[in-house]
Design an enzyme around this catalytic site. Sequence first.
Site, PDB file in Angstrom:
ATOM      1  N   ASP A 116       0.844  -1.187   0.000  1.00 21.06           N
ATOM      2  CA  ASP A 116       0.000   0.000   0.000  1.00 21.06           C
ATOM      3  C   ASP A 116       0.882   1.241   0.000  1.00 21.06           C
ATOM      4  O   ASP A 116       1.954   1.248  -0.621  1.00 21.06           O
ATOM      5  CB  ASP A 116      -0.927  -0.047   1.220  1.00 21.06           C
ATOM      6  CG  ASP A 116      -2.264   0.636   0.961  1.00 21.06           C
ATOM      7  OD1 ASP A 116      -2.288   1.872   0.874  1.00 21.06           O
ATOM      8  OD2 ASP A 116      -3.291  -0.072   0.865  1.00 21.06           O
ATOM      9  N   HIS A 147      -3.430   6.057   3.745  1.00 21.73           N
ATOM     10  CA  HIS A 147      -4.214   4.920   3.258  1.00 21.73           C
ATOM     11  C   HIS A 147      -3.697   3.596   3.810  1.00 21.73           C
ATOM     12  O   HIS A 147      -4.463   2.768   4.332  1.00 21.73           O
ATOM     13  CB  HIS A 147      -4.193   4.917   1.732  1.00 21.73           C
ATOM     14  CG  HIS A 147      -5.137   3.966   1.081  1.00 21.73           C
ATOM     15  ND1 HIS A 147      -4.764   2.699   0.700  1.00 21.73           N
ATOM     16  CD2 HIS A 147      -6.435   4.097   0.725  1.00 21.73           C
ATOM     17  CE1 HIS A 147      -5.789   2.089   0.123  1.00 21.73           C
ATOM     18  NE2 HIS A 147      -6.816   2.910   0.128  1.00 21.73           N
ATOM     19  N   SER A 343     -11.376  -0.382  -0.291  1.00 24.41           N
ATOM     20  CA  SER A 343     -10.068  -0.383   0.376  1.00 24.41           C
ATOM     21  C   SER A 343     -10.207  -0.734   1.844  1.00 24.41           C
ATOM     22  O   SER A 343      -9.313  -1.342   2.441  1.00 24.41           O
ATOM     23  CB  SER A 343      -9.411   1.003   0.277  1.00 24.41           C
ATOM     24  OG  SER A 343      -8.824   1.213  -0.972  1.00 24.41           O
TER      25      SER A 343
END
Length: 407
Positions: A116, A147, A343
């Site tokens: 990621d 994120h 996600s």
Amino acid sequence: MDRYIILRDENTALRRGQPFGVPGAGAEPFSRGMASTIPPDPVFETAEMHSAEARSLEHDPGVLHVARAMPTRLVAPVASATPGPGVGDGPTWGVVRTGAADSPFDGVGVKVAVLDTGIDAAHPAFRGVQLEQRDFSGDGDGDPNGHGTHCAGTIFGRDVEGTRIGVAPGVGTALIGKVLGDDGSGSSEMLFDALKWASSNRVRVVSMSLGFDFPGFAERLVAEEGMPVILATSIALEAYRMNLRMFDRIMDLFRAQAAFDGGVVVVAASGNESARETNPDFEVSASVPAAAEGVISVGAVSEASGVLSVAPFSNTNPVLSAPGVNVVSAATGGGLVALNGTSMACPHVAGVAALWWQALAGAGVPLTSRAVEARMLASATRDGFVDGTDIADRGQGLVQAPSAALA
């Protein structure tokens, strides 16, 4: 010239003349004799070449596949309009609805990888976790984007001021591959190199909340190289297909390796490109890498009054569903934040996969990725979904953690 990625198997010569077989698919691992004792050894190379040169490489017996490098991007989440649980409110709704809150398993002894935007290693959610970071993006360790930190928190985060955010908070070792830069963009060679790194380190679960940027690639070819739109679209589409096939070949190798080391469960977000709130028929199918064969693609669901609904943005054809709306997890710099997206659903499934690896270790069954995946699919629940939910939207159902019956 353009940049291409070349997938080789360094052990091909040792198995030359032996049929390639995938364990459990009607063939012994790498057929018989010497081949059955030699695992695959995937190696990635990158090279600048013309398309004709790339095509000629396909005739090299040591080359498994060639793909044109293309951009990747995170599956961008959106901020939640509904505040998440506050300090001391116990487990998040995703931890509860997946059954992780009541499961006797916590993922201890299971190594996972998160590919990621990196991680905020100083966040209290990761205290006590051995984090092995590697930067493939060139932007350095850490996670200004946030994120990757949020996704990692959902997989194995420890409680933060009384709020449980992690599905598998017993995970003690995690590989953090930064395959997306601080702006959320990357390239396919970064991702493939990170997959090789994770597999070589014998992780049991890989989580990827990212996708291949087909529209962005086509736009770049038009803007930077002056190509006509139709030509740029054609080139981008072919690159997308090549990278999908590359992922299929990588998953073939991972399944073959499972005969030697147990294998790895690969989980990916299906994508957020659907827009059912605009039009019920505005549905987009799961994107690469979620669409690759053998990858567990994950769709997102929300909960209202105890009833589950497929999130309007969630792409179709997931293998499993998981909580992806108002998901509370770790925020870069400290504290918690609620986000929406596939996600956020993907790491719930990755965390549950870690719980199943732990559960099956003492269940008297062969401990392989195939066994873990089979249990996850068989135990998924279709209960609680709004009436008329399409199987193409929810997949096998909501992922469920192993119960006390296996303890």
